[in-house]
Design an enzyme around this catalytic site. Structure first.
Site, mmCIF file in Angstrom:
data_model
loop_
_atom_site.group_PDB
_atom_site.id
_atom_site.type_symbol
_atom_site.label_atom_id
_atom_site.label_comp_id
_atom_site.label_asym_id
_atom_site.label_seq_id
_atom_site.Cartn_x
_atom_site.Cartn_y
_atom_site.Cartn_z
ATOM 1 N N ARG A 165 -28.396 -18.437 20.370
ATOM 2 C CA ARG A 165 -29.309 -19.380 21.047
ATOM 3 C C ARG A 165 -28.741 -20.784 20.850
ATOM 4 O O ARG A 165 -28.671 -21.262 19.719
ATOM 5 C CB ARG A 165 -30.702 -19.253 20.426
ATOM 6 C CG ARG A 165 -31.747 -20.181 21.019
ATOM 7 C CD ARG A 165 -33.068 -20.037 20.259
ATOM 8 N NE ARG A 165 -34.099 -20.888 20.812
ATOM 9 C CZ ARG A 165 -34.253 -22.173 20.506
ATOM 10 N NH1 ARG A 165 -33.432 -22.752 19.657
ATOM 11 N NH2 ARG A 165 -35.218 -22.880 21.057
ATOM 12 N N LYS A 204 -28.060 -27.614 14.056
ATOM 13 C CA LYS A 204 -28.962 -27.711 12.902
ATOM 14 C C LYS A 204 -28.330 -28.504 11.764
ATOM 15 O O LYS A 204 -27.126 -28.644 11.674
ATOM 16 C CB LYS A 204 -29.422 -26.315 12.488
ATOM 17 C CG LYS A 204 -30.417 -25.802 13.545
ATOM 18 C CD LYS A 204 -31.096 -24.521 13.210
ATOM 19 C CE LYS A 204 -32.112 -24.220 14.335
ATOM 20 N NZ LYS A 204 -32.535 -22.831 14.347
HETATM 21 N N1 HH2 Z 1 -34.624 -22.560 16.448
HETATM 22 C C1 HH2 Z 1 -35.419 -23.483 17.028
HETATM 23 C C2 HH2 Z 1 -36.446 -23.093 17.902
HETATM 24 N N2 HH2 Z 1 -36.647 -21.797 18.217
HETATM 25 N N3 HH2 Z 1 -36.028 -19.535 17.987
HETATM 26 C C3 HH2 Z 1 -35.243 -18.603 17.445
HETATM 27 N N4 HH2 Z 1 -35.424 -17.296 17.753
HETATM 28 N N5 HH2 Z 1 -34.235 -18.917 16.557
HETATM 29 C C4 HH2 Z 1 -33.991 -20.207 16.185
HETATM 30 O O1 HH2 Z 1 -33.085 -20.444 15.346
HETATM 31 C C5 HH2 Z 1 -34.807 -21.234 16.756
HETATM 32 C C6 HH2 Z 1 -35.846 -20.852 17.674
HETATM 33 C C7 HH2 Z 1 -35.191 -24.927 16.740
HETATM 34 O O2 HH2 Z 1 -34.321 -25.497 17.695
HETATM 35 P P1 HH2 Z 1 -34.789 -26.349 18.961
HETATM 36 O O3 HH2 Z 1 -35.530 -25.505 19.927
HETATM 37 O O4 HH2 Z 1 -33.626 -27.067 19.515
HETATM 38 O O5 HH2 Z 1 -35.688 -27.472 18.337
HETATM 39 P P2 HH2 Z 1 -37.251 -27.737 18.318
HETATM 40 O O6 HH2 Z 1 -37.907 -26.612 17.575
HETATM 41 O O7 HH2 Z 1 -37.356 -29.063 17.606
HETATM 42 O O8 HH2 Z 1 -37.732 -27.786 19.741
#
Ligand code: HH2
Length: 279
Positions: free
Chosen positions: A253, A219
């Site tokens: 995660r 992030k």
């Molecule tokens: N962060 C993202 C997505 N889902 N779920 C939880 N529980 N906690 C988090 O911090 C979280 C999440 C964002 O990361 P990522 O899936 O890599 O990106 P994107 O939302 O752009 O797919």
């Protein structure tokens, strides 16, 4: 019924990210093809992931919502195959009860809801299936959440929200052992808010009687400190994940699993030695 103790028992658990999206902030488009997504999920398990989190809608700042039919089209084949082949529980990362229901029907056992049950049907779907849930704090919507977020006390306010959502989930019939919360790093928070949540993570952990999950992976608040390339963000993620687990997080995660698993193993050994030295 899914219980978090089955993945995060004595040891903390590592949740590996499988983004089946064209636009996720760090790996958008890499696993849009179902075969590539499944292969990636299996590789994460081989690297030590205890849970896989499959998502079909990016929630990065500024992301536009994806219609349910498109989200289902992306995640269902991947969830179904990973649930059958991966040998670890599969979570679906969605804010929509209809997508959650579809994924649970083909083998998912957890719903990772970044909107913490804002869809009025979500808790019912999860309770009915006996599934696990992650209740995450987000201020606003992904499309606008980074427009000058403000808190008087970010740790207290995030804690108040999560405690209230836990009560709602309990009232809807979701078992205590199936619930988990997440402060939502990067979701309607400045870099300083994210760092304060991590620095004071123990306060948050003390307020809830369920496992806390933390999602720092790659992030931008990490990039602001260590530099913006992917390698630096992964190194910073490693340090942040170790800090989080040492301050009470039970699940992390992450995108890059292998290094985190090794680091958490070392942390475990050192904590045991530390406990023995104190005793
Ligand atoms: N962060 C993202 C997505 N889902 N779920 C939880 N529980 N906690 C988090 O911090 C979280 C999440 C964002 O990361 P990522 O899936 O890599 O990106 P994107 O939302 O752009 O797919």
């Amino acid at each position: 019924m899914f219980a978090w103790s089955s993945v995060a028992g004595e040891r903390p658990a590592v949740m590996g990210i499988v983004n089946v999206t064209p636009d996720s902030f760090s790996d958008g488009g890499r696993y849009l093809d179902p075969d590539a997504a499944v292969a990636h999920g299996l590789a994460l398990v081989a690297a030590g992931a205890d849970v896989l989190d499959v998502g079909g809608e990016s929630t990065r700042p500024g992301a536009e919502p994806v219609p349910a039919a498109e989200e289902l089209r992306r995640v269902l084949p991947v969830v179904e195959r990973l649930a059958a082949e991966a040998g670890v529980p599969v979570s679906v990362d969605t804010r929509k009860a209809s997508v959650a229901a579809g994924a649970l029907a083909v083998g998912a056992s957890i719903v990772n809801d970044v909107a913490a049950g804002s869809d009025p049907d979500m808790f019912g779907v999860v309770a009915e299936a006996g599934a696990g849930i992650v209740l995450m704090h987000m201020r606003g919507e992904p499309s606008t959440m980074q427009e000058s977020p403000r808190y008087d006390d970010v740790v207290a306010e995030v804690g108040d929200y999560l405690v209230a959502r836990l009560e709602r989930a309990a009232a809807a019939g979701i078992a205590h052992s199936s619930r988990c919360v997440d402060p939502g790093l990067g979701f309607g928070k400045t870099a300083e808010h994210n760092l304060e949540l991590l620095a004071r993570l123990r306060e948050l952990v003390a307020r809830v009687d369920v496992p806390v999950l933390v999602g720092p992976s790659r992030k931008s608040f990490i990039g602001k400190i260590v530099g913006d390339d992917v390698v630096a963000r992964d190194d910073g993620t490693l340090a942040t994940a170790v800090w989080a687990v040492d301050h009470g997080a039970r699940i992390v995660r992450v995108h890059e699993v292998a290094a985190i698993v090794d680091a958490l193993r070392l942390l475990d050994v050192m904590r045991e030695l530390d406990a023995a030295a104190v005793a």
